[in-house]
Design an enzyme around this catalytic site. Sequence first.
Site, short mmCIF file in Angstrom:
data_model
loop_
_atom_site.label_atom_id
_atom_site.label_comp_id
_atom_site.label_asym_id
_atom_site.label_seq_id
_atom_site.Cartn_x
_atom_site.Cartn_y
_atom_site.Cartn_z
N HIS A 162 37.81 43.89 46.27
CA HIS A 162 39.02 43.10 46.07
C HIS A 162 38.81 42.21 44.85
O HIS A 162 37.79 41.51 44.74
CB HIS A 162 39.33 42.26 47.31
N ASN A 214 44.30 37.90 40.51
CA ASN A 214 44.19 38.28 41.92
C ASN A 214 45.56 38.78 42.38
O ASN A 214 46.49 37.99 42.53
CB ASN A 214 43.75 37.07 42.74
N CYS A 251 44.66 40.45 51.44
CA CYS A 251 43.84 41.06 50.39
C CYS A 251 43.10 42.31 50.84
O CYS A 251 42.67 43.11 50.01
CB CYS A 251 42.85 40.04 49.84
#
Length: 315
Positions: free
Chosen positions: A241, A271, A113
């Site tokens: 993020h 995500n 990430c």
Amino acid sequence: MHGSRIAAIGHYQPARVLTNHDLAGMVDTDDAWIRTRVGIHTRHIAGPDEPVDELAAHAAAKALAAAGLAPADIDLVLVATSTAIERSPNTAARVAARLGIPSPAAMDVNVVCAGFTHALATADHTVRAGAATRALVIGAEKMSDVTDWTDRSTCVLVGDGAGAAVVEACAPGEEPGIAPVLWGSVPEMGHMVRIEGTPPRFAQEGQSVYRWATTQLPAIARRTCERAGIAPEDLAGVVLHQANLRIIEPLAEKLGAVNAVIARDVTESGNTSAASIPLAFSKLVEQGALVSGDPVLLFGFGGNLSYAGQVVHCP
């Protein structure tokens, strides 16, 4: 040595949209449960004939067009990804081939990430050192390929997509558009976010990640601003993020960026791991929420447990 700047950005998402109501027909969940816990209501899912390098190439082509550049103007391609199935040729080389970029250095960066902000820093360092003139920096993920769609704790989170930035050298005397990176990791806690096994599957210790992100990362994000010589209240934008709205909002609040536009693309994209920051950043620029020259904090965190952030000038 001169600094570098982001000349243009672009993004791409697959056409298929998977809603919370769709997920309720696949696993024991419902729209209210998902919205309450993670804030997500839709996500984009790539088809079986859409590999990671195709997603990456679409986003990169948009960034190139926005910069007014041709493929031959690029001499470095960096792709941040943790979900590419093929190992060789790597994703960066596949993207270069799709776009017709001649003889670039082509490397993949796997920091999950935090991959895009790691890759952006690497491109900045490379251009500053004179080893590259212009770089394509891409975050691209197909999280749907590594997801257990019977596990409601993870399948409600993920989405697919890509975002890309063109990085180039600043002119002599021009202020650098990418500030020094602050990066690091907590390797002994790396097991909290995993993509492993055969076939590989995404898993995480959600509560532990939440506590780490909301208690440890605000101070690190503030130190990132200090490296750029800017106070959080002077930021025009904050692109964290896009892990989970319940992480993004308290982290942004503790940072103290009271005047900034806060990216909340997770609500419609899910995500997307390494793709989430350039994807959300590109959308804010496209929508006119950020304008050229605006100082924006990009801050990635997640697997390993790794983090990397830098303040950039909006292209």
